[in-house]
Enzyme design. Structure first.
Site, PDB file in Angstrom:
ATOM      1  CG  ASP A 408      -1.927   1.391   1.191  1.00  0.00           C
ATOM      2  OD1 ASP A 408      -2.842   0.946  -0.051  1.00  0.00           O
ATOM      3  OD2 ASP A 408      -1.409   1.593   2.644  1.00  0.00           O
ATOM      4  CD  GLU A 437      -2.763   1.738  -3.839  1.00  0.00           C
ATOM      5  OE1 GLU A 437      -3.224   2.147  -4.161  1.00  0.00           O
ATOM      6  OE2 GLU A 437      -1.537   1.962  -2.436  1.00  0.00           O
TER       7      GLU A 437
END
Length: 699
Positions: A408, A437
């Protein structure tokens, strides 16, 4: 520096103490300062600099005339005999601190044998640490011994199996209680740690799954432990739990629900939303709150709300381990979503209590980085922080036998950490996947060191979510009325072609194995809800065709296809763009809607099957794509995509318009997929119906 009191002091270096005095406090003025240690020994200070600040404080920079003793509790006095505790601040970020206190070969945590248990922590700045032990109702407090390198340790020579414990840590002048950040065994809501050993856990026998030739062989399916089985009446006896996730029986098979449904799709990898301890769901009263879990409390303890018994410290570990092997037995690999960029509450985070400020990005003025927009960005660059997170990843692989990690907000982290995790995990599993990400987040990590897409060339084994693919294919996430190629904007045809090339033809990525192609994930509106706005005047039938068209672009593109659970049938969250804490009603997998939209499911399964059977859609290098992928168009509207791999040649047509088109071929083509159902099995003239996809191969 954010001031909370009238008088504050911080060690920024071994010879530098910064003092802040409020102008309301003797007008912020003092001619002299001195230190006193815990033995009432006086240490004189020099005033090197004085500065009036705009926030109503006066700042003094003081130098020590004697060496600083790390972990000692110092009090600074001014000329008025007013005093305040000196806090260890930016000093923990210095090169000297890291050199003196890095611990390489000593394991930290709780180490149990029947004869004795050793408790060992790392906390160079702590003045005192107490072990608070609850041995089946018999409570005791034991002072831990400070040793070299900032280690605190104590040994209890008795059988403490399943005893509960916490630590009381005195650092920066205050006492705080914490669990053991190194121990994966804990009680409900991480209120205490539990004395246990992995040797006592009944881990299932590992099931081998065939190695991938490259990451482009993967087809990732993102799912939530809770969402997949939260709908009533689907035949699952343990809904919303680790155990229920892979539960199969006559009902789940006949209704095609839960794990029986996932197995039917043909994907290769299940990516689970966070399964490690998060703070926004009460593990005892799980019906009160819902949350995706992107607010970590403990990076090594599993989330108890997913266990059938959160009071059993072993059970949650066994249940996730069995889940992974159940998936392996079904031929599915498992990737876990890790949140290493921020925490739920910084002040209560166990590592922060042990070594304040060390594990978070902070500048020399005491301001904390906020690139995650959560108020606390984890600093993975200091050696003991890096060791903690790398060792955490290795423990997860060794204990649970998982096959990959999704990170994340990976752009908050530094790429050296990501490379080390990838290298060490691949030493355990050669086809281990690492991706995340890669947004360029505004953190205190220098831009050239961030694990962002801008630095993808520095991370040879790391994949990145392609936001360009998402924006090109489905349109803007911010303005739902702005279309992408799949929902009607043919002006994006050329950009869509570059996306189908895995971002390699225009140098976004230097390998298709880095391109995670997606149009939907847990964040933002589902594709169906997006299309319900930007294509609001179209019929349900057309919306279903558009859903298949977008899914086809994802599945057939060079790179790694990523599907969010329910994307394959047009999942809705009732036009809610952020459902992270909005109950099962918004987040559950709706199998009734799945049944209503079964044509999308059938089409998606067939597209997955085509990708798996045709290596031309799974090229592994940039060079292969440059040689074997080509594009064309029909009237600037229909995208024509050809991919080759030796004798395997496929030709694809994507039509996002309401018009009919045709394509004449000099060679006979076999139709592999045509959701317009207007072509014969073999043909020289391919018809392309409105809103449809056609996939052919040379006969």
């Amino acid at each position: 520096m954010r001031m909370e009191r009238d008088y504050e002091a911080y060690f920024d270096d071994y010879n530098c103490l910064k003092v802040y005095m409020s102008k309301n406090f003797f007008n912020g003025s003092s001619r002299i300062f001195h230190l006193k240690d815990s033995c009432d020994r006086i240490i004189h200070l020099n005033i090197d600099h004085k500065q009036d600040l705009l926030n109503g404080y006066t700042k003094y920079v003081l130098s020590l005339k004697e060496p600083l003793i790390m972990g000692e509790e110092y009090v600074v006095y001014d000329e008025h005999c007013q005093k305040t505790i000196c806090q260890y601040s930016h000093i923990v970020k210095t090169i000297r601190f890291n050199q003196e206190y890095e611990v390489k070969d000593i394991d930290l945590g709780c180490f149990y044998t029947k004869e004795r248990t050793v408790f060992r922590l790392w906390s160079p700045v702590a003045y005192q640490i107490l072990l608070r032990l609850d041995d089946h109702g018999q409570k005791s407090t034991i002072e831990m011994e400070r040793k070299e390198k900032g280690i605190f340790e104590t040994t209890v020579s008795k059988d403490l199996l399943n005893a509960h414990y916490t630590f009381m840590v005195r650092a920066n002048g205050t006492w705080k209680e914490t669990v053991d950040p190194y121990n994966s065994f804990c009680g409900p809501n991480t209120q205490y740690s539990v004395v246990q050993s992995i040797e006592n856990v009944k881990l299932p026998k590992k099931v081998k799954v065939p190695l991938m030739r490259s990451n482009t062989d993967a087809i990732i399916y993102e799912a939530s432990i809770r969402d997949m089985t939260s709908e009533p009446g689907i035949g699952v006896k343990h809904p919303r739990k680790f155990k229920g996730f892979t539960e199969e029986n006559i009902t789940t098979k006949s209704m095609s629900t839960g794990f029986s449904y996932i197995r039917s799709l043909g994907v290769s990898h299940i990516q689970l939303l966070p399964v490690f301890d998060f703070g926004s769901v009460d593990e005892v009263y799980t019906d009160i709150f819902y949350n995706w879990g992107y607010d970590p409390v403990h990076h090594r303890a599993l989330e108890g709300s997913y266990s059938t018994d959160c009071t059993d410290a072993i059970k949650r570990i066994e249940e996730l381990a069995h889940l992974v092997q159940d998936c392996h037995q079904a031929g599915l690999k498992v990737n876990l979503d890790l949140v290493f960029n921020h925490v739920y509450t910084k002040e209560k985070y166990p590592l922060e209590i042990l070594v304040p400020n060390y594990y978070f990005l902070m500048d020399t003025e005491g301001e904390f980085s906020n690139g995650s927009f959560c108020g606390n960005d984890i600093d993975t660059q200091p050696p003991m922080s890096r060791k903690y997170f790398v060792d955490t990843c290795l423990r997860i692989v060794e204990w649970f036998d998982v096959d990959g990690f999704r990170f994340d907000l990976m752009g908050i982290l530094d790429y050296n950490l990501m490379n080390e995790i990838a290298e060490k995990c691949r030493a355990l599993k050669p086809d281990f996947m690492i991706y995340g990400e890669g947004w360029n987040m505004p953190s205190f990590v220098p831009e050239h060191l961030r694990a962002s897409m801008l630095n993808q060339d520095q991370m040879p084994l790391i994949g990145h979510f392609s936001d360009r693919f998402r924006e090109t294919c489905r349109g803007s996430n911010v303005d739902l009325e702005i279309c992408g190629y799949s929902n009607g904007d043919t002006g994006l045809l050329n950009s869509m072609q570059q996306c189908l090339g895995g971002g390699c033809l225009d140098h976004l990525f230097d390998s298709p194995q880095k391109a995670i192609n997606y149009v939907e994930c847990h964040d933002n509106h589902t594709l169906w809800d997006k299309n319900s706005v930007c294509c609001q005047h179209e019929s349900r039938g057309v919306l279903m065709q558009r859903q298949t068209l977008a899914n086809a672009l994802v599945i057939l593109a060079q790179g790694i296809p990523f599907l969010h659970a329910g994307q394959e049938f047009g999942r809705t969250k009732y036009n809610l763009g952020n459902s992270y804490n909005r109950s099962d009603h918004y987040n559950h997998i709706d199998y009734n809607l799945r049944n209503k939209h079964m044509p999308i499911v059938v089409d998606t399964k067939l597209l997955i099957k085509i990708r798996k059977e045709h290596p031309c859609f799974r090229l592994a290098t940039k060079e292969e794509i440059e040689t074997n992928v080509s594009f064309g168009d029909i009237d600037g509207k229909v995208l024509v995509y050809q991919a080759k791999c030796k004798e395997d040649v496929c030709l694809c047509f994507f039509n996002p318009t309401s018009e009919h088109f045709s394509y004449d071929s000099h060679q006979k083509l076999s139709i592999l997929f045509d959701n317009g159902n207007i072509n014969a099995a073999t043909t020289y003239r391919v018809g392309i119906a409105p809103y449809c996809v056609v996939v052919c191969t040379l006969s």
